[in-house]
Design a protein around this motif. Structure first.
Motif, mmCIF file in Angstrom:
data_model
loop_
_atom_site.group_PDB
_atom_site.id
_atom_site.type_symbol
_atom_site.label_atom_id
_atom_site.label_comp_id
_atom_site.label_asym_id
_atom_site.label_seq_id
_atom_site.Cartn_x
_atom_site.Cartn_y
_atom_site.Cartn_z
ATOM 1 N N THR A 1 0.883 -1.168 0.000
ATOM 2 C CA THR A 1 0.000 0.000 0.000
ATOM 3 C C THR A 1 0.926 1.226 0.000
ATOM 4 O O THR A 1 2.148 1.067 0.090
ATOM 5 N N GLU B 1 0.536 4.661 1.687
ATOM 6 C CA GLU B 1 0.351 5.841 2.557
ATOM 7 C C GLU B 1 1.665 6.581 2.790
ATOM 8 O O GLU B 1 1.732 7.812 2.718
ATOM 9 N N GLU C 1 -15.316 -8.411 -0.438
ATOM 10 C CA GLU C 1 -14.895 -7.020 -0.271
ATOM 11 C C GLU C 1 -14.092 -6.581 -1.494
ATOM 12 O O GLU C 1 -12.997 -7.072 -1.725
#
Ligand code: 5CA
Length: 430
Positions: free
Chosen positions: A109, A111, A276
């Motif tokens: 990811t 961030e 999801e």
């Protein structure tokens, strides 16, 4: 595209190691091949689906005012030490050492990276708010990669990040993103429901997961049937949309609230399973403070921006769509993301009349049609077209061809009609 000249390696046998329908069908329809545990090659037809989904995601991000950039897959450990997540992330992070003994990792990811980019580039409160996204491969060394692309180790994600001066601004970004997600899933052709969620590894205190309903989903879901009716489409006012999305009941089993559930009329209660396909997070100053990204405010004081991050599992969506849309015979693609909008089935290869009609159709429909020009039995062509799940099949046999007629079949409903070539084209393109 001509099937005779295409790499679409369909399988007649059901692969033994694939446990669920989407995984079996993706292998059988020649969309992907596993290259290592949880790591897939996207073959031409699968790649077309992945690209179409990514393009819809991109258009809706752009429409919401999010700017596209592209960050690398490989990141430095240093960056992750700044936020404290290098050690915290544990074994899911694939750690790499280069020839100079520098520690790198394959990003799970972004961030940290986006915060570092903003810290380098933005100084003043006047430069905010901003929202940025990229569509890039991620790697998470999952303990148990399974269900094909639904839980891979390498997977394609759209991840977006928002930077605001205060909570009110961050909440607007969060709402805009929720609206962009609902539009995205609607355009793709699946029903996805936003549900309150925990924040896990990403951190923060406000989060929603978006679940596509499918009987094989990993999460149990409970929701109000208002979501099925499409009442929750979110035209008009952003605040009204958000209010509606967050007050109509929907929860995964982890967050299920028995009291709130009891208040819903029985005929509106729906229970099922969900996959999801996206998650959005508001986490405030968690990264801006720990990584010391501040901007100078109007009064000269330093402001740590309020942040959020917003993911969509682009490659997971391919599997989720198939879980939600298939039958005994194969995949039933929604029009917007099918590898090919239509298949042209020449039932007598070598016949002058069928050949002429097929060639004309192929010219008109262009690259979005797959022309089955192989010297194969009609039955085999039907079975393969059903397996691959093209929304339309144009069946060109010698009897109809003699009168300039074709048969048009709609995969989703099984409806068939004998039509002139022009009328068939009008239906497909209309
Ligand atoms: N940084 C945040 C948002 S940008 C983040 O990483 N969120 S996430 O962990 O929820 O991942 C976003 C989406 O990626 C998930 O909703 C899911 O659809 C997809 N995803 C996560 N892990 C996998 C996996 N192992 N295989 C396929 N897709 C995955």
């Amino acid at each position: 595209m001509r099937l005779s000249a295409s790499l679409i390696p369909t399988l007649k046998e059901t692969p033994a190691d694939a446990q669920i329908a989407s995984h079996r069908l993706m292998l059988r329809a020649g969309l992907v091949r596993q290259m290592a545990s949880g790591i897939y090659a996207w073959l031409p037809a699968g790649h077309r689906v992945l690209t179409k989904i990514a393009q819809i995601v991109r258009e809706e991000q752009d429409a919401a005012g999010v700017q596209e950039l592209l960050m690398p897959t490989i990141q430095s450990a240093e960056l992750w030490r700044e936020s404290g997540r290098y050690d915290a992330y544990g074994k899911e992070m694939l750690r790499i050492t280069d020839r100079h003994e520098r520690e790198l990792l394959y990003g799970p990811t972004n961030e940290e990276m986006i915060t570092a980019i903003m810290r380098d580039s933005v100084r003043s409160y006047r430069d905010l708010p901003q929202m940025l996204y990229h569509i890039q491969w991620k790697f998470r060394d999952e303990v148990r990669p399974r269900f094909g692309v639904l839980r891979g180790r390498e997977f394609l994600m759209k991840d977006a990040y928002s930077f605001d001066l205060d909570y009110a601004g961050a909440l607007i970004a969060y709402k805009k993103m929720m609206l962009a997600y609902m539009r995205t899933f609607q355009r793709i052709g699946v029903t996805a429901i936003p549900m309150r969620a925990d924040t896990g590894q990403i951190g923060g205190d406000l989060s929603h997961e978006f679940h596509v309903l499918a009987p094989t989903g990993e999460s149990g879901v409970f929701y109000d049937s208002a979501f099925e009716a499409g009442d929750a489409r979110g035209a008009g006012d952003l605040d009204a949309f958000y209010e509606q999305m967050t007050t109509i009941y929907a929860a995964t089993d982890e967050k299920h609230d028995l009291n709130a559930w009891a208040a819903i009329p029985d005929e509106r209660k729906r229970e099922g399973r969900g996959i999801e396909v996206g998650q959005i997070f508001y986490f405030g100053k968690k990264y801006s403070e720990t990584m010391d990204f501040g901007v100078i405010g109007p009064d000269g004081a330093k402001i740590f921006p309020e942040m959020g991050s917003y993911g969509i599992g682009v490659s997971r969506l391919v599997g989720a769509i198939i879980e939600a849309r298939h039958d005994e015979a194969g995949i039933i693609w929604p029009d917007a993301v099918a590898p090919f909008r239509a298949a042209i089935l020449n039932l007598r290869q070598g016949d002058a009349a069928t050949g002429a009609i097929c060639e004309a159709l192929h010219d008109k429909l262009g690259a979005d049609a797959l022309y089955d020009d192989r010297d194969e039995r009609a039955g085999a062509k039907f079975a393969e077209a059903d397996l691959m799940g093209h929304p339309w099949q144009i069946i060109v046999g010698p009897r109809g061809a003699a009168n300039g007629q074709v048969e048009l079949k709609r995969r989703a409903t099984g409806e068939r009609a004998d039509l002139s070539v022009e009328d068939a084209l009008a239906r497909i393109l209309g």
